[in-house]
Design an enzyme around this catalytic site. Structure first.
Site, PDB file in Angstrom:
ATOM      1  N   ARG A 138      -3.049   3.109   8.720  1.00 25.99           N
ATOM      2  CA  ARG A 138      -3.371   1.799   8.116  1.00 25.99           C
ATOM      3  C   ARG A 138      -2.132   0.936   8.056  1.00 25.99           C
ATOM      4  O   ARG A 138      -1.047   1.412   7.752  1.00 25.99           O
ATOM      5  CB  ARG A 138      -3.861   1.978   6.679  1.00 25.99           C
ATOM      6  CG  ARG A 138      -5.247   2.503   6.517  1.00 25.99           C
ATOM      7  CD  ARG A 138      -5.588   2.497   5.027  1.00 25.99           C
ATOM      8  NE  ARG A 138      -7.007   2.718   4.785  1.00 25.99           N
ATOM      9  CZ  ARG A 138      -7.523   3.910   4.500  1.00 25.99           C
ATOM     10  NH1 ARG A 138      -6.744   4.978   4.404  1.00 25.99           N
ATOM     11  NH2 ARG A 138      -8.824   4.032   4.293  1.00 25.99           N
TER      12      ARG A 138
ATOM     13  N   ARG B  48       0.989 -45.373 -29.234  1.00 27.76           N
ATOM     14  CA  ARG B  48       1.508 -46.188 -28.138  1.00 27.76           C
ATOM     15  C   ARG B  48       1.012 -47.624 -28.268  1.00 27.76           C
ATOM     16  O   ARG B  48      -0.190 -47.858 -28.484  1.00 27.76           O
ATOM     17  CB  ARG B  48       1.050 -45.615 -26.796  1.00 27.76           C
ATOM     18  CG  ARG B  48       1.607 -46.388 -25.615  1.00 27.76           C
ATOM     19  CD  ARG B  48       1.238 -45.767 -24.299  1.00 27.76           C
ATOM     20  NE  ARG B  48      -0.145 -46.001 -23.962  1.00 27.76           N
ATOM     21  CZ  ARG B  48      -0.734 -45.503 -22.878  1.00 27.76           C
ATOM     22  NH1 ARG B  48      -0.057 -44.720 -22.053  1.00 27.76           N
ATOM     23  NH2 ARG B  48      -1.986 -45.767 -22.632  1.00 27.76           N
TER      24      ARG B  48
ATOM     25  N   GLY C 168       5.009 -40.186 -18.909  1.00 27.70           N
ATOM     26  CA  GLY C 168       3.619 -40.522 -18.609  1.00 27.70           C
ATOM     27  C   GLY C 168       3.407 -40.203 -17.140  1.00 27.70           C
ATOM     28  O   GLY C 168       3.685 -41.014 -16.267  1.00 27.70           O
ATOM     29  N   THR C 169       2.915 -39.001 -16.891  1.00 29.57           N
ATOM     30  CA  THR C 169       2.967 -38.507 -15.519  1.00 29.57           C
ATOM     31  C   THR C 169       1.876 -39.058 -14.624  1.00 29.57           C
ATOM     32  O   THR C 169       1.972 -38.945 -13.411  1.00 29.57           O
ATOM     33  CB  THR C 169       2.901 -36.969 -15.509  1.00 29.57           C
ATOM     34  OG1 THR C 169       1.850 -36.549 -16.387  1.00 29.57           O
ATOM     35  CG2 THR C 169       4.215 -36.394 -15.982  1.00 29.57           C
TER      36      THR C 169
ATOM     37  N   GLU D 277       7.458 -43.838 -17.258  1.00 26.00           N
ATOM     38  CA  GLU D 277       6.312 -43.755 -16.346  1.00 26.00           C
ATOM     39  C   GLU D 277       6.498 -44.604 -15.103  1.00 26.00           C
ATOM     40  O   GLU D 277       5.628 -44.660 -14.245  1.00 26.00           O
ATOM     41  CB  GLU D 277       4.992 -44.090 -17.057  1.00 26.00           C
ATOM     42  CG  GLU D 277       5.054 -45.300 -17.931  1.00 26.00           C
ATOM     43  CD  GLU D 277       3.829 -45.465 -18.845  1.00 26.00           C
ATOM     44  OE1 GLU D 277       2.778 -44.900 -18.557  1.00 26.00           O
ATOM     45  OE2 GLU D 277       3.953 -46.195 -19.850  1.00 26.00           O
TER      46      GLU D 277
ATOM     47  N   ARG E 228      -5.293  -0.010  -8.673  1.00 30.48           N
ATOM     48  CA  ARG E 228      -4.672  -1.343  -8.804  1.00 30.48           C
ATOM     49  C   ARG E 228      -5.154  -1.958 -10.121  1.00 30.48           C
ATOM     50  O   ARG E 228      -6.134  -1.483 -10.712  1.00 30.48           O
ATOM     51  CB  ARG E 228      -5.051  -2.246  -7.640  1.00 30.48           C
ATOM     52  CG  ARG E 228      -6.537  -2.373  -7.452  1.00 30.48           C
ATOM     53  CD  ARG E 228      -6.876  -3.096  -6.157  1.00 30.48           C
ATOM     54  NE  ARG E 228      -8.277  -2.846  -5.819  1.00 30.48           N
ATOM     55  CZ  ARG E 228      -8.800  -3.046  -4.622  1.00 30.48           C
ATOM     56  NH1 ARG E 228      -8.053  -3.482  -3.634  1.00 30.48           N
ATOM     57  NH2 ARG E 228     -10.074  -2.813  -4.411  1.00 30.48           N
TER      58      ARG E 228
ATOM     59  N   HIS F 147     -12.776 -39.656 -11.949  1.00 29.19           N
ATOM     60  CA  HIS F 147     -13.210 -40.212 -13.236  1.00 29.19           C
ATOM     61  C   HIS F 147     -14.141 -39.241 -13.955  1.00 29.19           C
ATOM     62  O   HIS F 147     -13.960 -38.905 -15.119  1.00 29.19           O
ATOM     63  CB  HIS F 147     -13.913 -41.555 -12.997  1.00 29.19           C
ATOM     64  CG  HIS F 147     -14.460 -42.186 -14.245  1.00 29.19           C
ATOM     65  ND1 HIS F 147     -15.758 -41.996 -14.666  1.00 29.19           N
ATOM     66  CD2 HIS F 147     -13.868 -42.965 -15.175  1.00 29.19           C
ATOM     67  CE1 HIS F 147     -15.951 -42.651 -15.803  1.00 29.19           C
ATOM     68  NE2 HIS F 147     -14.808 -43.255 -16.134  1.00 29.19           N
TER      69      HIS F 147
ATOM     70  N   GLY G 276      -7.835  -8.039   5.018  1.00 29.24           N
ATOM     71  CA  GLY G 276      -8.694  -8.133   6.193  1.00 29.24           C
ATOM     72  C   GLY G 276      -8.015  -8.679   7.425  1.00 29.24           C
ATOM     73  O   GLY G 276      -8.648  -8.930   8.446  1.00 29.24           O
TER      74      GLY G 276
ATOM     75  N   MET H  23      -5.372  -7.297   9.023  1.00 23.38           N
ATOM     76  CA  MET H  23      -4.760  -6.355   9.953  1.00 23.38           C
ATOM     77  C   MET H  23      -5.600  -5.092  10.092  1.00 23.38           C
ATOM     78  O   MET H  23      -6.642  -4.947   9.485  1.00 23.38           O
ATOM     79  CB  MET H  23      -3.333  -6.066   9.504  1.00 23.38           C
ATOM     80  CG  MET H  23      -2.459  -7.298   9.765  1.00 23.38           C
ATOM     81  SD  MET H  23      -0.988  -7.262   8.812  1.00 23.38           S
ATOM     82  CE  MET H  23      -0.263  -5.773   9.434  1.00 23.38           C
TER      83      MET H  23
ATOM     84  N   TYR I 242       7.586 -31.132 -26.391  1.00 26.61           N
ATOM     85  CA  TYR I 242       6.133 -30.953 -26.469  1.00 26.61           C
ATOM     86  C   TYR I 242       5.439 -31.427 -25.198  1.00 26.61           C
ATOM     87  O   TYR I 242       6.012 -32.167 -24.401  1.00 26.61           O
ATOM     88  CB  TYR I 242       5.559 -31.717 -27.672  1.00 26.61           C
ATOM     89  CG  TYR I 242       5.706 -33.220 -27.579  1.00 26.61           C
ATOM     90  CD1 TYR I 242       4.724 -34.001 -26.974  1.00 26.61           C
ATOM     91  CD2 TYR I 242       6.835 -33.858 -28.085  1.00 26.61           C
ATOM     92  CE1 TYR I 242       4.863 -35.376 -26.878  1.00 26.61           C
ATOM     93  CE2 TYR I 242       6.984 -35.230 -27.992  1.00 26.61           C
ATOM     94  CZ  TYR I 242       5.999 -35.987 -27.382  1.00 26.61           C
ATOM     95  OH  TYR I 242       6.142 -37.342 -27.280  1.00 26.61           O
TER      96      TYR I 242
ATOM     97  N   ASP J  70       0.902 -42.398 -14.365  1.00 32.61           N
ATOM     98  CA  ASP J  70       1.513 -43.563 -13.714  1.00 32.61           C
ATOM     99  C   ASP J  70       2.727 -43.157 -12.887  1.00 32.61           C
ATOM    100  O   ASP J  70       2.939 -43.673 -11.789  1.00 32.61           O
ATOM    101  CB  ASP J  70       1.912 -44.605 -14.769  1.00 32.61           C
ATOM    102  CG  ASP J  70       0.809 -45.621 -14.990  1.00 32.61           C
ATOM    103  OD1 ASP J  70       0.301 -46.143 -13.991  1.00 32.61           O
ATOM    104  OD2 ASP J  70       0.442 -45.875 -16.149  1.00 32.61           O
TER     105      ASP J  70
ATOM    106  N   CYS K 106       3.021 -36.487 -21.662  1.00 30.33           N
ATOM    107  CA  CYS K 106       1.638 -36.695 -22.077  1.00 30.33           C
ATOM    108  C   CYS K 106       0.810 -37.159 -20.893  1.00 30.33           C
ATOM    109  O   CYS K 106       1.326 -37.688 -19.934  1.00 30.33           O
ATOM    110  CB  CYS K 106       1.551 -37.694 -23.224  1.00 30.33           C
ATOM    111  SG  CYS K 106       2.303 -39.282 -22.905  1.00 30.33           S
TER     112      CYS K 106
ATOM    113  N   SER L  48       8.865 -39.963 -23.622  1.00 30.27           N
ATOM    114  CA  SER L  48       7.692 -39.167 -23.271  1.00 30.27           C
ATOM    115  C   SER L  48       7.309 -39.535 -21.842  1.00 30.27           C
ATOM    116  O   SER L  48       7.196 -40.707 -21.497  1.00 30.27           O
ATOM    117  CB  SER L  48       6.553 -39.493 -24.243  1.00 30.27           C
ATOM    118  OG  SER L  48       5.409 -38.775 -23.883  1.00 30.27           O
TER     119      SER L  48
ATOM    120  N   LYS M 253       0.834  -1.195   0.000  1.00 31.50           N
ATOM    121  CA  LYS M 253       0.000   0.000   0.000  1.00 31.50           C
ATOM    122  C   LYS M 253       0.873   1.251   0.000  1.00 31.50           C
ATOM    123  O   LYS M 253       0.643   2.188  -0.794  1.00 31.50           O
ATOM    124  CB  LYS M 253      -0.929  -0.024   1.222  1.00 31.50           C
ATOM    125  CG  LYS M 253      -2.004   1.066   1.198  1.00 31.50           C
ATOM    126  CD  LYS M 253      -2.763   1.140   2.522  1.00 31.50           C
ATOM    127  CE  LYS M 253      -3.595  -0.086   2.819  1.00 31.50           C
ATOM    128  NZ  LYS M 253      -4.901  -0.097   2.138  1.00 31.50           N
TER     129      LYS M 253
ATOM    130  N   ARG N 164      -3.689 -43.903 -27.821  1.00 34.06           N
ATOM    131  CA  ARG N 164      -3.700 -45.092 -26.965  1.00 34.06           C
ATOM    132  C   ARG N 164      -4.405 -46.234 -27.688  1.00 34.06           C
ATOM    133  O   ARG N 164      -5.654 -46.244 -27.742  1.00 34.06           O
ATOM    134  CB  ARG N 164      -4.410 -44.752 -25.652  1.00 34.06           C
ATOM    135  CG  ARG N 164      -3.617 -43.818 -24.765  1.00 34.06           C
ATOM    136  CD  ARG N 164      -4.498 -43.003 -23.837  1.00 34.06           C
ATOM    137  NE  ARG N 164      -5.252 -42.019 -24.584  1.00 34.06           N
ATOM    138  CZ  ARG N 164      -5.765 -40.896 -24.063  1.00 34.06           C
ATOM    139  NH1 ARG N 164      -5.608 -40.618 -22.793  1.00 34.06           N
ATOM    140  NH2 ARG N 164      -6.442 -40.059 -24.822  1.00 34.06           N
TER     141      ARG N 164
END
Lengths: 852, 852
Positions: free
Chosen positions: B92, B617, B741-742, B720, B336, B454, B101, B103, B826, B744, B806, B739, B22, B561
């Protein structure tokens, strides 16, 4: 200038890379003055040049070889190609890495039409000379000229048939002349040239053939499998032939400097008069005990005893020697460290240390940790084994030997055992439902599953003999039969014997020899304890386990699995009530029940262990084990370990009360200083650990404050998810100790569950996609890397954090060495594996100090 | 010497650490010449010294403060405590990090018995002056003296009751005098001292109170949650008061420099005559449109327009301004960056870039990737939303807005949709069996499950609106009812509306606004494409998916897949025959069938994609999905991915034939150059990869050789399992691309399965044991560390190896930035998430170039 060829008196055992192992050993034996038939070694560099120059041997090298032949003629007083006094040599390959049976040998080189007759005159046996010649021709044809052996066999067998001869020895000189003629004709037909009569030509061709054998298909494959580099090449050893079959003043034998069965310090071996080395091995004639040699060849025997002493002093280990006597003169052909039984290994190690031949550190490296397992379990009598053939073979999954009546279900096994029978439980594979049957049996045989299958792990935990994965049998639990691929069928109640040290299965009852834990064993183990730096703790879940662990020399308990305290029917009901009940009162009652029996069990355990460290792990249940209708599709990755402690903190409070309460009471009753170590399972972040730790700390502090007893305690955690390892710096910051749970860590790092992946792993190991079963011996490249990383990270934030490893891997020698090298505090394994682990820990310490 | 206090004309916006946000902003506004009420800022360092010196303010600091008061008196021409011309100030808090909020603030400081009368004379309103005085007394009592607010309210409400006054304004001056007396008495009773009449004493006490508020319980908790360090302290801003309620020539308002709903370039805001700021916010009086101000205060309006232009040029962004007019003079109180809708964000970003105010790189950072999702889906009409209250709130799991009749089972939903109804499917949580129902519905509402449940994942994949994890409703599929915690019950066939952007659920049908993809949107996306370095590919398993992906601007397919090609009943039967049959002929027939339809599907896909890269794959099936009676207890860690390819190589051969065969035929028919990328799933070692790769290569080479068409292809793998990441150097050596496979990888690194752990993760996020759901946004500390390690290792052995990521994470902006920073090639995500991913990739590129 490069030296291409070394006489045996020019090298030493340190020159294995250049001379190959065989050449270096022959040089070493020559160097210490043993009567070794003289010769020389063509170096591995020559082999490489041979390949670089597309299969030619340069004239400079050829010259160097013939200079050495000249020297050999002078030393032996024999001459290449001289019919009056022919020099005969053997030509043998010998690489730096041992490649048994993979490469080629030519014997009796130097024989031709003339020298064969000369040899006849010299030895007084024309039959011997002709037989040597025909052997040489066939060997030369096979090894050097690549003519199929079967061609020579056809001629030989044809002659035998024609003469109605049953044995080779029934052939006379005329027959051998006929055969020699036939062999020469084969060579002429196959190569278009005559067999080379000139020994120098024979020699150069044989040398090239040995070089070629380095790149034979089988040698290439063998190297690939054994990861031996392809560019090191083989050396070639050319050595004067000596003949143990030159008559009654000749002979041949093998001898150990100490008895390889018992370790007793006396010459032990076998001897044949008028024979060649292969006759001893082939077992055609029954050899004499080496003692008989003292009578038949007193001088040679004395010489051999002196040489045995010399060799033991030189190599500082039991030697396995091959020798030949040619016309009363003793020649040493080979010496190497002798293989021995577990018992002999222990005795010779202790004896040699006490004789001052080796130090204690060396002594403890002379016994393989696996041999310790054998010495602590029954074995079959060696004589009994000689008289029987096995009916099947599986994996030696848990050491020991057991005989009993076979039963095919846990229920039948229990019933039979209760009526006083000795039982072998036979199953396709076992599961937790078979536990009672396994307890009742004295041995377990399964058709499926590997070294870390349920049967194997549980049997090792019980110290009970097990042969697993015996894929050559088929088991029908319904029909109560066991059929072997070798044609036998056994029915319920039939006797079999199983050997957990070898994996063999036998029909009937074999004599069993019970283990005797000798003074030597105790002495060796005490030396190991002096030398090792790694503590060895036990996985033990009850006072009985703890007592066993102490008997086996455990330094403490590294893993007390509180969920195993629930593995009986009544307690399981309590647990289900605790987890499933929605009625608060019922839940509280179940909590109180569980606390009471956990506390009682832990009190007994603490009493047994005294001041030794005890790590108690909070519940790590798979919900699927408690709730048969659990909806978890992958319980291993589900709501377990600390996750249950976070969602149901009242269980953590109850367990902490049981642990600290038990410790306080035991300390109050006995005055023994107890520092309980509370371990939180399956965390994947420091945040999780902090939440559970807070509950444990508040509960413990409250209890200790309420008592009038002071008590320290530790709160630590297991690193068993990859993420915990990756963030071990954060975790160590809030943890008094970390213990690697390598079973789960391996499952998650590989993404393979032990139960589901067992068969796959076996197939992978068989197909060499995996070097070893990663559930049996730690996967160094992956899981090990993660553990090392975690140790490094953990010490970054807490330099002296206590570290350990618990689980099945804790008993594996390679894993133990890995832990030692990472400077961990302890490993923890099942009680029966503790002695071997203590030895492995000591060996790791010795190796890391470069004393090995 | 340390400077403790800065006048507003001494600081700038770069001094946030010292002056707080501020204070720095007030200084900045003052610096660019805006009419800001003058004042000064006491630095955060003073706050720290206050704590170091146990709650005292040193005399050197006090002196510095009063020097600034002196300056303030000169600037304003008003004097502290001067009844004739009293200086009033606000005090202030203002820390570097925004703590809304958390202080405290004191207004009208400087009032006392004398100055209140002075203010009355000055403003001509004694009632205003007394009301200001009584407000100050209460605020001072509460904030500085810690007297409960309720004490003051009791006196106030008591007077109102006594006077039968309905509203505050019904109280007259006498009443206010009475109340002031009562307030002073409260202060006397609570503190034992009189209220301090001296404004300097008031000021120093207020400053200390602000410092104390830094360590109030709620501030400490807030900082802990927001991970704001505790040792930075707060600054204190002391500013001359201005009054918008001094009569008809005064007023107050808020204004945006552009319309925050549409982005239109014109002043937008609200205004109240004779009012204070809180009156606008409180909504007691209906504010006027800012246009009215042009009529009522023409000069001030012109001034505000000039200031708006100035501020936009200065801050280069839409400004949200607060202002007050005191007796005809305009004061700026705050400015702001203005919040705005997605549509406005896009329009203002494009407009400002075209006006030359910002460059394209800045423009693309002005739209949040999440806003892109909104712009591509229907939303509820803003006016409609104002008129209705929601009946429940869940997680905004998939963007969009949907209205329809509720149905509780997939069957009912399908039947209703077939009879022409618009359906919202309501389930406790969804599972694969609900798929047909989800397809039939226009929106999905679930009571359980998180952002990656899901329902959420499938809905996002379909681009369909979903509110998940709406825990305040209870669903009875049996009774066909939905009951809300707020008391409403809905029955099958009732209408509801769900908002996938906010998670709100409404009764009945709301007006829906369909998205219009504006030219601005296309322009912004084209700029993003120019700027981004990371390619954005799609997860697409069919030609239809591929077409959609191209519409959304995909650069290729990162994950096709092949197992999803089997997700219909007929093909599933073929697959089961293939895997289960022991009859070789039946197996071969099944293989041929599968090859035929896989090849046909892939041909269509290749045709759609043309020369763009397509990664196919090989099968990664969970056996439990195919074999309902599979004995796998943890199918995720079971016989799947490349493991099936190794044990059943004929499937790999068939799939390779389908892929390469399809590519060859499409190339033959169209001449388009296709380089298929074949990806081998779930490896845990280079050895596994090599085995499968060999099969693929042999098959592909054979097919290509048999055709008369030349074709390149790549063979790569997914990382993976944690072990694959740990040994990525070995893997990269035998892989054309890797690649990540995040999904798994996250499951195995945490040891938590997505399905089983979903609820646990929600609980963890709620309890802040996890910062985010690691299945929605990549866990940087664990999984991310592993990925970085794998990239480094992989490039060690193959410097320019192609890398990608992926899976569901591929659409998450934070993960995309992570991938950009790791220099990956990618990311691949579901088609609907591609536009947001393109934007996120561009933003990452801009940020990493320090242009943001």
């Amino acid at each position: 200038m490069t030296k291409f060829v070394y006489s045996f008196n020019e090298g030493s055992r340190d020159m294995k890379q250049l001379l190959g192992t065989k050449g270096a050993n022959l040089a070493e034996m020559t160097g210490i003055g043993l009567p070794v038939p003289f010769g020389f070694t063509i170096t591995t560099q020559v082999c490489n040049r041979y390949y670089e120059e597309n299969g030619n041997i340069g004239s400079d090298i050829e010259e160097a070889i013939f200079e050495k032949i000249e020297e050999l003629q002078q030393v032996t007083g024999k001459v290449f190609g001289d019919a009056g006094n022919p020099l005969l040599v053997s030509v043998r390959s010998g690489a730096a890495a041992t490649m048994p049976g993979m490469m080629d040998t030519v014997l009796n080189l130097g024989l031709n039409d003339n020298t064969a007759e000369g040899l006849a005159a010299l030895t007084g046996s024309r039959r011997f000379a002709l037989d040597s010649y025909r052997r040489f021709l066939a060997m030369f044809g096979d090894v050097v000229l690549s003519i199929p052996k079967s061609e020579f066999e056809k001629v030989f067998d044809g002659r035998k048939e024609a003469k109605n001869a049953s044995f080779d020895v029934d052939l006379d000189e005329t027959d051998l002349e006929y055969i020699i003629g036939g062999y020469k004709e084969i060579i002429r037909n196959f190569t278009g040239s005559e067999f080379p009569q000139d020994p120098k030509v024979q020699l150069m061709e044989a040398v090239k053939a040995v070089f070629r054998s380095w790149n034979s298909d089988r040698a290439v494959l063998y190297r690939k499998l054994q990861k031996i580099p392809a560019d090191v090449g083989t050396a070639v050893n050319v050595q004067a032939m000596v003949f143990g079959n030159m008559g009654e003043k000749s002979g041949t034998g093998v001898a150990f400097t100490r008895d390889p069965s018992t370790g007793e310090k006396k010459l032990y071996g076998e001897f044949l008069v008028n024979a060649q080395g292969e006759d001893v091995v082939a077992g055609v004639r029954t050899p004499l005990n080496i003692d008989k040699m003292a009578e038949a060849f007193p001088e040679n025997y004395k010489g051999l005893v002196r040489i045995a002493e010399l060799l033991e002093k030189h190599y500082k280990d039991v030697q396995d020697m091959e020798f030949t006597i040619e016309n009363g003169k003793l020649y040493m052909l080979q010496t190497r460290n002798g293989k021995r039984t577990a018992q002999a290994a222990i005795k010779t190690a202790v004896d040699m240390a006490e004789e001052g031949l080796i130090d204690k550190a060396t002594a403890i490296t002379r016994v393989a940790p696996e041999q310790i397992d054998q010495i602590l379990h029954p074995t079959f009598d060696a004589m009994a084994l000689k008289k029987i053939r096995p009916v099947a073979k599986g994996l030696p999954a848990s050491p020991g030997a057991a005989c009993g009546k076979i039963y095919f279900t846990a229920e039948d096994a229990v019933a039979a055992a209760e009526s006083g029978e000795t039982v072998i439980l036979v199953r396709d594979e076992t599961s937790p439902e078979d536990l009672a049957g396994m307890v009742a049996a004295c041995g377990i045989l399964t058709a499926r599953g590997g070294m870390t299958s349920h049967a194997a792990v549980v049997a090792r935990g019980m110290g009970k003999c097990c042969v697993a994965g015996c894929s050559s049998i088929s088991v029908s639990a319904g029909a109560r039969t066991l059929a072997t691929a070798w044609g036998r069928t056994f029915r319920q109640g039939d006797y079999i014997s199983i050997d957990g040290n070898t994996g063999f299965v036998y029909e009937g009852i074999l004599t069993t020899v019970m283990p005797v834990v000798s003074d030597n064993f105790n002495k060796l183990m005490s030396w190991a304890d002096e030398l090792r730096e790694l503590k060895v703790r036990a996985n033990a879940d009850s006072a009985a386990d703890a007592r066993l662990a102490l008997e086996f020399g455990a330094d403490g308990i590294g893993l007390c699995r509180t969920e195993r305290m629930l593995y009986n029917e009544k307690r399981m009901v309590t647990l289900k009530r605790l987890i499933l009940s929605e009625d608060e009162e019922e839940k509280s009652a179940a909590l109180a029940d569980m606390k009471a029996f956990q506390k009682q069990d832990l009190k007994e355990l603490f009493k047994v262990m005294g001041e030794r460290p005890v790590t108690v792990r909070l519940l790590d249940l798979l919900l699927s084990k408690v709730l048969p209708y659990s909806r978890e599709t992958n319980p291993l990755l589900g709501h377990r370990g600390c996750r249950l402690a976070i969602t149901d903190p009242e269980i953590t409070v109850m367990q902490t009360e049981a642990i600290i309460g038990a410790a306080l009471e035991v300390k109050g009753e006995t005055g023994v200083e107890i520092v309980p170590e509370i371990m939180i399972p399956l965390i994947s972040s420091a945040a999780e650990l902090s939440v559970v730790k807070k509950t444990v700390r508040e509960t413990a502090d409250r209890l200790i404050e309420q008592s009038d007893i002071s008590m320290d305690y530790l709160i630590g955690t297991m690193i068993e998810t990859p993420r915990a390892a990756l963030t071990a710096d954060e975790i160590a910051a809030v943890s008094d100790f970390i213990s690697f749970g390598t079973n789960d860590l391996t499952q998650m790092t590989y993404g393979i569950s032990h139960d589901d992946g067992g068969r796959l792993v076996s197939e992978y190991v068989r197909r060499e996609i995996m070097p070893v079963d990663p559930f049996a011996s730690l996967d160094m490249a992956g899981v090990g890397k993660l553990i090392k990383m975690a140790c490094d990270l953990g010490r970054q934030s807490r330099a002296r954090i206590k570290t350990g490893l618990c689980g099945e891997h804790g008993g594996d020698p390679a894993t133990i060495e890995f832990c030692h090298n990472l400077d961990m505090g302890y490993v923890s394994c099942s009680p029966y594996r503790i002695p071997a682990a203590r030895l492995a820990a000591a060996q790791a310490a010795v190796r890391s100090q470069g004393q090995d």
